[in-house]
Design a protein around this motif. Structure first.
Motif, PDB file in Angstrom:
ATOM      1  N   LEU A 141     136.820  39.956 -43.883  1.00 51.67           N
ATOM      2  CA  LEU A 141     137.273  39.344 -42.638  1.00 51.67           C
ATOM      3  C   LEU A 141     136.399  38.137 -42.281  1.00 51.67           C
ATOM      4  CD1 LEU A 141     139.345  39.673 -40.370  1.00 51.67           C
ATOM      5  CD2 LEU A 141     137.708  41.151 -39.185  1.00 51.67           C
ATOM      6  N   ARG A 142     135.085  38.267 -42.464  1.00 45.73           N
ATOM      7  CA  ARG A 142     134.199  37.125 -42.229  1.00 45.73           C
ATOM      8  C   ARG A 142     134.527  35.981 -43.188  1.00 45.73           C
ATOM      9  NH1 ARG A 142     129.545  36.314 -39.547  1.00 45.73           N
ATOM     10  NH2 ARG A 142     128.761  35.039 -41.269  1.00 45.73           N
ATOM     11  N   ALA A 143     134.815  36.302 -44.428  1.00 44.90           N
ATOM     12  CA  ALA A 143     135.172  35.263 -45.392  1.00 44.90           C
ATOM     13  C   ALA A 143     136.436  34.526 -44.950  1.00 44.90           C
ATOM     14  CB  ALA A 143     135.367  35.881 -46.775  1.00 44.90           C
TER      15      ALA A 143
ATOM     16  N   LEU B 261     131.597  40.122 -35.253  1.00 37.15           N
ATOM     17  CA  LEU B 261     131.452  39.878 -36.683  1.00 37.15           C
ATOM     18  C   LEU B 261     130.162  39.130 -37.002  1.00 37.15           C
ATOM     19  CD1 LEU B 261     135.153  38.997 -37.494  1.00 37.15           C
ATOM     20  CD2 LEU B 261     133.917  41.060 -38.160  1.00 37.15           C
ATOM     21  N   SER B 262     129.226  39.151 -36.073  1.00 38.18           N
ATOM     22  CA  SER B 262     127.915  38.543 -36.280  1.00 38.18           C
ATOM     23  C   SER B 262     126.933  39.248 -35.359  1.00 38.18           C
ATOM     24  CB  SER B 262     127.949  37.048 -35.962  1.00 38.18           C
ATOM     25  OG  SER B 262     128.196  36.845 -34.584  1.00 38.18           O
ATOM     26  N   PRO B 263     125.644  39.184 -35.660  1.00 38.15           N
ATOM     27  CA  PRO B 263     124.656  39.685 -34.711  1.00 38.15           C
ATOM     28  C   PRO B 263     124.576  38.741 -33.517  1.00 38.15           C
ATOM     29  CG  PRO B 263     123.583  38.595 -36.544  1.00 38.15           C
ATOM     30  CD  PRO B 263     125.041  38.652 -36.890  1.00 38.15           C
ATOM     31  N   GLY B 264     123.916  39.185 -32.464  1.00 41.82           N
ATOM     32  CA  GLY B 264     123.749  38.302 -31.310  1.00 41.82           C
ATOM     33  C   GLY B 264     124.201  38.946 -30.034  1.00 41.82           C
TER      34      GLY B 264
ATOM     35  N   ALA C  33     122.874  34.596 -23.609  1.00 41.26           N
ATOM     36  CA  ALA C  33     121.578  34.234 -23.047  1.00 41.26           C
ATOM     37  C   ALA C  33     121.475  32.720 -22.861  1.00 41.26           C
ATOM     38  CB  ALA C  33     120.454  34.713 -23.967  1.00 41.26           C
ATOM     39  N   GLN C  34     120.650  32.306 -21.895  1.00 40.54           N
ATOM     40  CA  GLN C  34     120.532  30.892 -21.571  1.00 40.54           C
ATOM     41  C   GLN C  34     120.051  30.071 -22.765  1.00 40.54           C
ATOM     42  OE1 GLN C  34     121.655  29.611 -18.876  1.00 40.54           O
ATOM     43  NE2 GLN C  34     120.726  27.581 -18.656  1.00 40.54           N
ATOM     44  N   ASP C  35     119.228  30.666 -23.622  1.00 36.32           N
ATOM     45  CA  ASP C  35     118.683  29.931 -24.764  1.00 36.32           C
ATOM     46  C   ASP C  35     119.416  30.253 -26.068  1.00 36.32           C
ATOM     47  OD1 ASP C  35     117.866  32.537 -25.039  1.00 36.32           O
ATOM     48  OD2 ASP C  35     115.754  32.072 -25.424  1.00 36.32           O
ATOM     49  N   ALA C  36     120.619  30.825 -25.977  1.00 38.89           N
ATOM     50  CA  ALA C  36     121.366  31.185 -27.184  1.00 38.89           C
ATOM     51  C   ALA C  36     121.729  29.939 -27.984  1.00 38.89           C
ATOM     52  CB  ALA C  36     122.631  31.950 -26.818  1.00 38.89           C
ATOM     53  N   ALA C  37     121.652  30.046 -29.302  1.00 42.43           N
ATOM     54  CA  ALA C  37     122.068  28.961 -30.188  1.00 42.43           C
ATOM     55  C   ALA C  37     123.585  29.071 -30.383  1.00 42.43           C
ATOM     56  CB  ALA C  37     121.346  29.061 -31.522  1.00 42.43           C
ATOM     57  N   LEU C  38     124.327  28.125 -29.830  1.00 43.17           N
ATOM     58  CA  LEU C  38     125.784  28.218 -29.803  1.00 43.17           C
ATOM     59  C   LEU C  38     126.384  27.350 -30.912  1.00 43.17           C
ATOM     60  CD1 LEU C  38     126.256  28.126 -25.923  1.00 43.17           C
ATOM     61  CD2 LEU C  38     126.137  30.117 -27.439  1.00 43.17           C
ATOM     62  N   ALA C  39     126.174  27.784 -32.138  1.00 43.63           N
ATOM     63  CA  ALA C  39     126.651  27.034 -33.293  1.00 43.63           C
ATOM     64  C   ALA C  39     128.162  27.177 -33.442  1.00 43.63           C
ATOM     65  CB  ALA C  39     125.950  27.532 -34.560  1.00 43.63           C
ATOM     66  N   SER C  40     128.799  26.118 -33.911  1.00 43.25           N
ATOM     67  CA  SER C  40     130.244  26.155 -34.137  1.00 43.25           C
ATOM     68  C   SER C  40     130.616  26.622 -35.535  1.00 43.25           C
ATOM     69  CB  SER C  40     130.843  24.764 -33.895  1.00 43.25           C
ATOM     70  OG  SER C  40     130.269  23.809 -34.777  1.00 43.25           O
ATOM     71  N   ASP C  41     129.656  26.722 -36.429  1.00 47.25           N
ATOM     72  CA  ASP C  41     129.897  27.185 -37.793  1.00 47.25           C
ATOM     73  C   ASP C  41     130.103  28.699 -37.772  1.00 47.25           C
ATOM     74  OD1 ASP C  41     129.804  27.934 -40.462  1.00 47.25           O
ATOM     75  OD2 ASP C  41     128.024  26.752 -40.936  1.00 47.25           O
ATOM     76  N   PRO C  42     131.246  29.209 -38.266  1.00 52.88           N
ATOM     77  CA  PRO C  42     131.456  30.659 -38.256  1.00 52.88           C
ATOM     78  C   PRO C  42     130.438  31.435 -39.079  1.00 52.88           C
ATOM     79  CG  PRO C  42     133.183  29.540 -39.499  1.00 52.88           C
ATOM     80  CD  PRO C  42     132.405  28.478 -38.791  1.00 52.88           C
ATOM     81  N   ALA C  43     129.733  30.767 -39.973  1.00 49.80           N
ATOM     82  CA  ALA C  43     128.703  31.445 -40.758  1.00 49.80           C
ATOM     83  C   ALA C  43     127.460  31.744 -39.939  1.00 49.80           C
ATOM     84  CB  ALA C  43     128.323  30.600 -41.968  1.00 49.80           C
TER      85      ALA C  43
ATOM     86  N   THR D 226     133.491  36.366 -33.274  1.00 47.91           N
ATOM     87  CA  THR D 226     134.164  37.594 -32.850  1.00 47.91           C
ATOM     88  C   THR D 226     135.660  37.470 -33.114  1.00 47.91           C
ATOM     89  OG1 THR D 226     134.611  36.821 -30.579  1.00 47.91           O
ATOM     90  CG2 THR D 226     132.505  37.937 -30.960  1.00 47.91           C
ATOM     91  N   VAL D 227     136.329  38.594 -33.025  1.00 44.49           N
ATOM     92  CA  VAL D 227     137.777  38.611 -32.806  1.00 44.49           C
ATOM     93  C   VAL D 227     137.984  38.986 -31.347  1.00 44.49           C
ATOM     94  CG1 VAL D 227     139.954  39.772 -33.312  1.00 44.49           C
ATOM     95  CG2 VAL D 227     138.360  39.227 -35.170  1.00 44.49           C
ATOM     96  N   THR D 228     138.785  38.227 -30.628  1.00 48.90           N
ATOM     97  CA  THR D 228     139.185  38.599 -29.272  1.00 48.90           C
ATOM     98  C   THR D 228     140.687  38.851 -29.272  1.00 48.90           C
ATOM     99  OG1 THR D 228     139.427  36.256 -28.653  1.00 48.90           O
ATOM    100  CG2 THR D 228     137.329  37.328 -28.149  1.00 48.90           C
ATOM    101  N   ALA D 229     141.090  39.922 -28.590  1.00 49.17           N
ATOM    102  CA  ALA D 229     142.496  40.287 -28.584  1.00 49.17           C
ATOM    103  C   ALA D 229     142.879  40.864 -27.235  1.00 49.17           C
ATOM    104  CB  ALA D 229     142.802  41.305 -29.683  1.00 49.17           C
TER     105      ALA D 229
END
Length: 222
Positions: free
Chosen positions: A31-33, A120-123, A199-209, A214-217
């Motif tokens: 699914l991550r792939a 589908l990721s830690p965090g 979190a305020q200091d979260a790294a909000l990367a756009s790369d799905p890797a 997540t999946v939202t439904a």
């Protein structure tokens, strides 16, 4: 096949149920792939990030973890309609959030609406809240007008700081949090006040890797 591990608890003064399902998808690496190969675009409906289509067999794959939750935790039968679902990544920096994105929210006020977040990721996980002025933890059709009147008066007097709702604030008290875990899903009624626990200091990367994938439904159950 390893069966999903389902647990449930009630939260807050209203005792609303939430379900946590570990091992939600039988092949999360695949699914991550699929997410890594997907075409992401800006999200709709105030979502603070980007979204992409899911594989067509996603719900067939997670049925073993979803159906017993809808039946045993939320008291629904076999009638389930998928309203919306996608891969999702939070990418908007706190300073760019619109006012409504700085607040806990509900996804729907109609009965039978269910929300699902599949990590589908830690965090960062998902947090649930009580509105201090009204005491509401859920917003249904009967509460919506009173809640919005109280909230809008508060926002006119003192708009919230540029941050995601993470912990307690002047307007809201956090009543529960579900931590993210790889291949974990949290399932809850869409009327619950909630937010991604970013979190305020979260790294909000756009790369799905590397981003908060997540999946939202959103479902309608009967």
């Amino acid at each position: 096949m390893i069966r999903p591990d389902i647990s449930a608890r009630r939260i807050g003064a209203e005792g609303q149920p939430i379900a946590i399902v570990d091992g939600f998808h039988p092949d999360p690496d695949a699914l991550r792939a699929a997410a890594l190969a997907a075409a992401f675009a800006p999200g709709r409906h105030h979502y603070p990030g980007i979204r992409a289509p899911l594989p067509g067999d996603y719900f067939a794959q997670v049925r073993a973890g979803l159906v017993p939750v809808l039946r045993n935790v939320f008291g629904h039968g076999s009638g389930v309609e998928l309203l919306d679902a996608s891969f999702s990544i939070v990418t908007t920096p706190p300073e760019a959030l619109a006012v409504e994105q700085r607040l806990p929210h509900v996804d729907a006020v109609q009965p039978g609406r269910i929300a699902l977040v599949h990590y589908l990721s830690p965090g960062d996980g998902t947090a649930f809240f009580r509105h201090r002025a009204t005491g509401f933890e859920t917003i249904d059709a009967g509460r919506s007008a009173a809640y919005l009147a109280a909230l809008n008066a508060e926002l006119r007097a003192d708009p919230p700081a540029a941050a995601y709702p993470f912990g307690d604030t002047r307007l809201f008290e956090r009543i529960a949090q579900v931590d993210a875990g790889y291949n974990r899903a949290v399932i809850y009624r869409s009327a619950l006040l909630h937010s991604g626990a970013i979190a305020q200091d979260a790294a909000l990367a756009s790369d799905p890797a590397t981003g908060r994938l997540t999946v939202t439904a959103f479902l309608s159950a009967s």
